[in-house]
Write a protein that holds these residues in place. Structure first.
Motif, PDB file in Angstrom:
ATOM      1  N   ARG A 164      -2.045  -2.026  -5.729  1.00  0.00           N
ATOM      2  CA  ARG A 164      -2.506  -1.702  -4.368  1.00  0.00           C
ATOM      3  C   ARG A 164      -3.787  -2.468  -4.040  1.00  0.00           C
ATOM      4  O   ARG A 164      -3.970  -2.930  -2.910  1.00  0.00           O
ATOM      5  N   GLY A 165      -4.671  -2.591  -5.025  1.00  0.00           N
ATOM      6  CA  GLY A 165      -5.928  -3.281  -4.778  1.00  0.00           C
ATOM      7  C   GLY A 165      -5.738  -4.758  -4.507  1.00  0.00           C
ATOM      8  O   GLY A 165      -6.195  -5.288  -3.493  1.00  0.00           O
ATOM      9  N   LEU A 166      -5.012  -5.433  -5.415  1.00  0.00           N
ATOM     10  CA  LEU A 166      -4.859  -6.882  -5.305  1.00  0.00           C
ATOM     11  C   LEU A 166      -3.904  -7.286  -4.189  1.00  0.00           C
ATOM     12  O   LEU A 166      -4.225  -8.141  -3.352  1.00  0.00           O
ATOM     13  N   PHE A 167      -2.728  -6.657  -4.165  1.00  0.00           N
ATOM     14  CA  PHE A 167      -1.701  -7.057  -3.203  1.00  0.00           C
ATOM     15  C   PHE A 167      -1.680  -6.187  -1.951  1.00  0.00           C
ATOM     16  O   PHE A 167      -0.928  -6.477  -1.023  1.00  0.00           O
ATOM     17  N   LEU A 219       0.828  -1.204   0.000  1.00  0.00           N
ATOM     18  CA  LEU A 219       0.000   0.000   0.000  1.00  0.00           C
ATOM     19  C   LEU A 219       0.864   1.256   0.000  1.00  0.00           C
ATOM     20  O   LEU A 219       0.519   2.258  -0.633  1.00  0.00           O
ATOM     21  N   VAL A 220       1.993   1.201   0.673  1.00  0.00           N
ATOM     22  CA  VAL A 220       2.893   2.352   0.729  1.00  0.00           C
ATOM     23  C   VAL A 220       3.672   2.514  -0.575  1.00  0.00           C
ATOM     24  O   VAL A 220       3.822   3.623  -1.093  1.00  0.00           O
ATOM     25  N   ASP A 221       4.169   1.401  -1.135  1.00  0.00           N
ATOM     26  CA  ASP A 221       5.019   1.467  -2.333  1.00  0.00           C
ATOM     27  C   ASP A 221       4.729   0.284  -3.246  1.00  0.00           C
ATOM     28  O   ASP A 221       5.436  -0.721  -3.209  1.00  0.00           O
ATOM     29  N   PRO A 222       3.695   0.381  -4.084  1.00  0.00           N
ATOM     30  CA  PRO A 222       3.301  -0.767  -4.915  1.00  0.00           C
ATOM     31  C   PRO A 222       4.370  -1.207  -5.908  1.00  0.00           C
ATOM     32  O   PRO A 222       4.617  -2.407  -6.064  1.00  0.00           O
TER      33      PRO A 222
END
Length: 248
Positions: A83-86, A63-66
């Motif tokens: 960000r959504g998936l992982f 979320l911080v660094d995709p």
């Protein structure tokens, strides 16, 4: 350094997840209530809590660094998708896995001492999984990944049904046993889904969100849950019948 830490988390996640995936089948297939059932069930529960914890750490880093955590996907997907998936979905599944493993282990440990199921951590985990599920669903809606909404339904349903049981005034033996089965088999569904769905991203990225990758563990897991719950009901009826016969 960030990528090194992330890869370390992945390695630990794989080791604990594989351990849990193997240990899962011993209590499922073997004789219930025996030494092996208890021993391997504990290994599975601890492995799942560790696996879920590593997943939460990885999701927060994503979320911080995709792109910093997933550089190999930079030319295939945009930052919002990663960000959504992982991020959001892995955060949800990680908390869900921890929730199910802890809840299922607590159900069997407490057995008839139902008041102990209202432990603050157990209650907090239910609200945590509901909050994570809602965040996953909202992000899925915004980026057009509706599978995230479907997965979120599982989290909300888990949290609500667990809270219903936790706050249930009176329970029977079959109740805590059914919750034990539901939760730990649910954790098994979670780990196998992660291997098939998240793992496929590295080999077959186009299949990562294919419904088939998510449906197989769910169908098998639900069949196991239904089978064992029916077996619990059957044995409970036999016990009641013997008591009635003895009283007559």
């Amino acid at each position: 350094m960030e990528l090194l830490v992330f890869h370390g988390l992945i390695a630990a996640h794989i080791v604990t997840g594989t351990t849990g995936a193997i240990a899962f089948w011993v209590p499922v297939i073997g004789r219930k209530g025996g030494v092996n059932h208890a021993r391997w069930g504990k290994v599975f529960a601890y492995a799942m809590m560790a696996t879920g914890s590593f997943a939460v750490c990885m999701s927060l880093m994503t979320l911080v660094d995709p792109f910093g955590t997933h550089p190999h996907l930079a030319d295939r997907f945009d930052a919002n998708f990663i960000r959504g998936l992982f991020g959001w979905m892995m955060l949800h599944t990680g908390i869900l896995t921890i929730n199910l493993a802890w809840y299922g282990w607590l159900a069997i440990r407490n057995k008839g001492r139902h008041a102990l199921n209202r432990h603050p951590l157990n209650v907090a985990l239910q609200y945590a999984v509901i909050a994570a599920a809602l965040a996953c669903a909202v992000d899925g809606w915004f980026i057009g990944q509706y599978l995230m909404i479907g997965i979120a339904v599982v989290g909300v349903a888990t949290g609500l049904t667990n809270l219903w049981f936790i706050h249930k005034p009176q329970i029977e033996r079959a109740d805590w046993l059914k919750e034990h089965i539901k939760a730990l088999v649910g954790a098994g569904i979670s780990v196998y889904t992660a291997f098939m769905a998240f793992g496929s991203v590295r080999v077959f990225p186009e299949l990562a969100l294919h419904p088939g990758m998510w449906s197989v563990p769910l169908i098998v897991g639900l069949a196991i849950i239904i089978w064992h719950r029916l077996d619990v009901d059957r044995k409970a009826r036999q016990v009641r019948a013997r008591r009635v016969g003895a009283a007559a």
